[in-house]
Structure formats: C-alpha cells, structure tokens
Design an enzyme around this catalytic site. Structure first.
Site, mmCIF file in Angstrom:
data_model
loop_
_atom_site.group_PDB
_atom_site.id
_atom_site.type_symbol
_atom_site.label_atom_id
_atom_site.label_comp_id
_atom_site.label_asym_id
_atom_site.label_seq_id
_atom_site.Cartn_x
_atom_site.Cartn_y
_atom_site.Cartn_z
ATOM 1 N N LYS A 1 0.710 -0.963 -0.090
ATOM 2 C CA LYS A 1 0.029 0.034 -0.103
ATOM 3 C C LYS A 1 0.882 1.256 0.020
ATOM 4 O O LYS A 1 1.797 1.225 0.757
ATOM 5 C CB LYS A 1 -0.801 -0.107 1.300
ATOM 6 N N SER B 1 -9.327 1.309 3.045
ATOM 7 C CA SER B 1 -8.698 1.992 2.194
ATOM 8 C C SER B 1 -7.601 0.981 1.466
ATOM 9 O O SER B 1 -6.926 1.777 0.639
ATOM 10 C CB SER B 1 -7.940 3.239 3.124
ATOM 11 N N SER C 1 -9.820 -1.105 7.236
ATOM 12 C CA SER C 1 -9.124 -0.877 5.729
ATOM 13 C C SER C 1 -8.418 -2.139 5.209
ATOM 14 O O SER C 1 -7.886 -2.079 4.121
ATOM 15 C CB SER C 1 -8.333 0.280 6.049
#
Ligand SMILES: *[C@@H]1O[C@H](CO)[C@@H](O)[C@H](O)[C@H]1NC(C)=O
Ligand SMILES: *[C@@H]1O[C@H](CO)[C@@H](O)[C@H](O)[C@H]1NC(C)=O
Ligand SMILES: *[C@@H]1O[C@H](CO)[C@@H](O)[C@H](O)[C@H]1NC(C)=O
Ligand SMILES: *[C@@H]1O[C@H](CO)[C@@H](O)[C@H](O)[C@H]1NC(C)=O
Length: 503
Positions: free
Chosen positions: A97, A178, A202
C-alpha cells in the site's frame, strides 16, 4: 498421485510461463527448488499482467524499477544455495500500500500529490523485515487517499495519484478501501502477495469485497514505523493475499519488535508464539473451537439478497466441522461502539492524526509539505482543479483544529476502554470464546477501539457476483487460534473463484 501430477503440470506451465495460473507461496517455493520457474520469470509475468489489467483495475500505483534486479539477485542466491534462499519470502514479489515507506526509487505518498517527491529517512520497519526475508518489492498499491482520512465524501478506492480502483469481480461494485489496491491486485493475480494497513476496516473490508484473505493483526504486532499514519493507538499493518497460508507466511515475515515503534511492538511481541505462525496451518483447525455468532446487527442483509442463505450455510459448515457455535450473542453498548462519534473513536483518531502526521512529515529527508497545515493548503489549492477531487477535506480541518491529547481526548480514550471491557472482552470471557464470527467487515469499529485482530476469508458472492468475506475476530494475541479457524474454514469451503471482470 493425481494431485502430484496436477502440481507438476501447474509447475511446468509456470516454467513455460503461461503463468496465468495463480500460484501460492508454497507452490512457488516448490517451483523455485525444482528450477521450474525463476524469480525473474515471475516478476516478468506479473509486470505483464499489470500492463494488461491495471489500466482498468488501477490496483497498482507504481512499479519498482529495481524489481527485475532484485529478482536476478534472488535467482543468483538460490543457484548458489545461500541458506536464506530456502526460507521466508525469498524471491517472492510483494506489493505495498502506498502508505508504507520504502527507501528506494518508489514514492511513498498515500495516493496524494502533496507527498510526491518526498524522501523517507529509511524503509518502514515491516519493509526492512520483508527485505531480510528475501522478498522482492514489486511496487506500491493504490488506496483511498490518505487511508480515507481526508473527507467522509471521498470515494472508496480513489486517490488523485492512483485514480479509481475497480473491483475485479464486478467492475461497477466498490473495491472498498482504504487498502483497495493491495486487494484488487492480488485478486486479479497482478502480484503474489500484498500488504495493507488498517485503522478501522481498511484491510478487512477490501479483503471481503475482493474475495481475498486479509489479516488485521493485533495493534503493535507489526511495526507502524515509516508508515503514513492515522492513529497510533489503532493503526496496524497486515497481509492481503489469495490464501490463508500465503497471508500467514507474510505475517510471519513482518511481525516483531521495532526500535522505531518501540512501545507498541515491545508490548505485542509477547503474543508471538514460539515456532511462529505457520504451525497453525493445519487441517482440522475448526474442531472444538467455541465461536460466538453476533447476529444483531451483523447478519442483517438487504431484502432479496442471497447472503442470508450464504451465511446460514457457512455456519452449518462450521458446525459440521466440529465447531461449537454460541448463537445470538450480544455486545453490550454495541450501538455506541458502532457510532464513532459516540464511542470516542472519532475524537481520538482526529487528535492523534495531527500529532502523528506532523511527526511523520518532519521525519522526511525532503518533502513538499511539512505539516498538516501544509497538506490542507495544498489540497485547497490543487484539490479543486480536478473535479473528482473536490469532495472537501473536513476531517483534515477538524484534525487541524485539535490541540493534542487533552481532557476531551483523555475522556474518549477512557470511554473506548470501558466500552471494550464491558462489551467485546466481557462477551468473549463470559462465553469462553475462541473467536467471533460475523459477515463482511462491519464489526471493524469494535476491533478498532480494542486493538483486536481479525481474519477475513472469502465466504461467498451475492446475486450480482460481488464477493463477501467471513470475519473471524478475537482478543489481542489470538492470531494462532484465528489462523487455525480461518485455515480450517478455507480448506473445507474453498469459496474463492478467480475474478470475472463483470460489468
Ligand atoms: C516517483 O515520482 C516521480 C515524480 O516526482 C516520478 O518521476 C517517478 O517515476 C516516480 N517513481 C516511480 C518508481 O514511479
Ligand atoms: C422484502 O420484500 C418482500 C417482497 O417485495 C416484501 O413483501 C417484504 O415486506 C420485504 N421485507 C422487508 C423487511 O423489507
Ligand atoms: C452518534 O452519536 C452522536 C453523539 O453521541 C449522536 O449525536 C448521533 O445522533 C449518533 N448517530 C447515530 C446515527 O446514531
Ligand atoms: C469538470 O466539470 C466541468 C463542469 O461541470 C465539466 O465540463 C468537465 O467535463 C469536468 N471534467 C472532468 C475531468 O470530469
């Protein structure tokens, strides 16, 4: 025998690099050891898939220009029988990420142009561990910008740098954020394994929506040092992979004490079992486990949805495999816990963000922005130029208006602790539960305010083909038990299908 033949066939096809077959870490290790595939071939395969699929899916934000170099080095070490080449994640490509800092040619921006060109002082703690384990850093994954902490109106899976990530199962469905990019990218086989971060949902939510496995570790089990933060009390870093065993191999590589996140990682390192986590990948892991079912409000599905049947069937499977289900349990004050304003979660995260992001920005060697105030000015100035990013920044503004951890925040921290003690913890202890089972990721606020771990495993698909996961959660440090349960469930249900890119 037939199984062995199929494995060999799969490996042969890898070696000719019709690598379209998804491969697990253990399959790849076996293929490496028989010289049926090299790390270079593997990286070339994934780069090809990224080229082909990413223009639509937008799961990958940047590819590491050094990935092939790292692959060649892994291949040389394997050929020379260097001891470390036989263990860990040696030669396995990993996608991170874009909040996870790497001291290399990749940018670390949280999806925002505000941090483009910033230079981190060092690798994030978990990246140092990945490199030690021999992993190849394939690139950075897209996300909801700033891990979805800019505005409540921000589209899930969207960032100005990465664009709108797409769900590879149903392109019009949300990929959820996310950590959307990691989940999208492993689901569509653009990389072997990936890593995301979670403050509240997330990892678990994108894993659920993209039919992959996500592990949200106990807070502090994995270092947050060098990761663009939201809230040090709640943030955690964890694997997003196609299988439980892949996720456990990755977890094994990234847990442990880190001098740069000393307090939390020291406290949680006592949870790391002697002999590591892979020992819990064993058949029959469901047998005898006491699992609580919290129906209200988590088993409520929209009218006409097939998901109620999907989950009744999966509960039946759990019973059939020897699990003791304690049905219809309730968490005290659950309404309050699920309301981030009422629980104190919003107060705490908003105040901690300002402190943590300012500390992060000051630690950078070079950066276009040095404070939350700079980010706000940047967003004000450039955020409205592209229509799609003009959804505001009211969370940033609320955070900027805070002034450290004062009476209000201290009261909120006390409230979260009380809600946790009287709610989830009390229910777990009174019923002597090993875990709790809920659909999707809606239980995430309960886990967020308690720092608790969970694993999401593919559970089914709705009438439109949108995936949903089943979430097994537990008390701090219960990863070994959650791994046994998740692996047991995955092995008997085998729900995950390759994505179909439906419109
Ligand atoms: C990082 O960002 C710069 C722009 O500032 C860009 O030129 C570079 O290609 C990016 N790095 C990678 C690996 O994409
Ligand atoms: C669900 O839909 C059916 C048929 O349209 C309707 O009769 C029923 O009242 C609905 N139930 C709920 C809870 O909305
Ligand atoms: C959440 O809690 C706040 C503050 O306690 C309250 O004002 C608000 O109405 C609640 N929201 C919902 C949806 O219940
Ligand atoms: C931005 O908004 C304007 C006016 O509504 C519209 O004409 C234009 O097509 C939009 N641009 C994009 C990239 O959506």
């Amino acid at each position: 025998m037939l199984a062995l033949f199929l494995v060999l066939l799969a490996l042969l096809s890898l070696s000719n690099c019709h690598c379209h077959k998804e491969a697990t870490i253990s399959e790849l290790r076996l293929a490496f050891s028989h010289n049926r595939v090299s790390s270079r071939q593997l990286v070339e395969f994934y780069l090809g898939e990224i080229k082909k699929l990413n223009p639509v899916l937008k799961g990958v934000l940047e590819v590491n220009p050094d990935a092939l170099y790292q692959a060649d080095r892994a291949d040389r070490e394997r050929a020379a029988k260097v001891p470390r080449s036989l263990v860990g994640l040696h030669g396995i490509p990993v996608l991170l990420k874009d909040t996870i800092g790497t001291k290399d040619k990749l940018n670390t921006t949280g999806g925002s142009f505000a941090l483009l060109g910033s230079i981190v002082p060092r690798d994030a703690g978990i990246v140092s561990r990945l490199r030690k384990a021999g992993a190849i850093i394939l690139g950075k994954a897209t996300l909801s910008e700033w891990s979805n902490f800019r505005s409540l109106n921000a589209p899930s899976g969207f960032s100005p740098r990465g664009g709108q990530g797409k769900n590879p199962y149903v392109l019009s469905a949300t990929p959820c954020g996310s950590s959307s990019g990691p989940a999208i990218s492993v689901a569509a086989n653009m990389v072997a394994v990936s890593i995301g971060t979670e403050t509240d949902g997330s990892i678990l939510c994108p894993a659920s929506f993209n039919s992959v496995v996500g592990i949200k570790p106990t807070v502090g089990l994995t270092s947050r040092a060098g990761v663009i933060p939201i809230s040090p009390s709640l943030d955690t870093v964890g694997p997003i992979c196609r299988t439980v065993s892949d996720a456990v191999y990755v977890l094994e590589a990234i847990v442990g004490f880190d001098y740069n996140d000393a307090e939390a990682t020291k406290k949680a390192s006592r949870y790391i079992p002697y002999g590591g986590y892979t020992q819990f990948l064993k058949p029959g892991g469901l047998k005898g486990k006491r699992i609580g079912v919290i129906r209200n409000p988590f088993f409520v599905f929209s009218n006409g949805s097939n998901l109620a049947q999907v989950f009744e069937k999966q509960l039946q499977t759990l019973r059939h495999e020897g699990t003791i289900l304690i049905d219809n349990l309730e968490i005290t004050n659950l309404d309050t816990i699920l309301n981030v304003t009422a629980s104190g979660e919003a107060v705490v995260t908003i105040a901690e963000f300002k402190i943590a992001i300012n500390t992060y920005l000051k630690s950078l060697i070079k950066s276009p922005v040095r404070s939350l105030s700079d980010i706000i000015s940047f967003t004000q100035k450039f955020g409205d130029i592209e229509n799609i990013t003009n959804f505001g920044q009211e969370i940033f503004l609320a955070s900027q208006a805070t002034n450290g951890i004062r009476d209000l925040e201290k009261a909120a921290i006390t409230n979260m602790a009380r809600l946790t003690r009287d709610g989830y913890e009390k229910m777990m202890l009174e019923n002597r539960l090993d875990a709790v089972v809920t659909p999707g990721a809606n239980i995430s606020p309960v886990l967020a305010i308690g720092g608790f771990p969970a694993i999401s495993v593919p559970a089914g698909y709705d009438n439109k083909g949108v995936p949903i996961g089943i979430c097994f959660s537990g008390l701090k440090g219960s990863e070994p038990t959650l791994i046994e349960i998740s692996y047991g469930f995955e092995q008997v249900t085998n729900v995950r299908k390759v994505p179909t890119f439906l419109h």
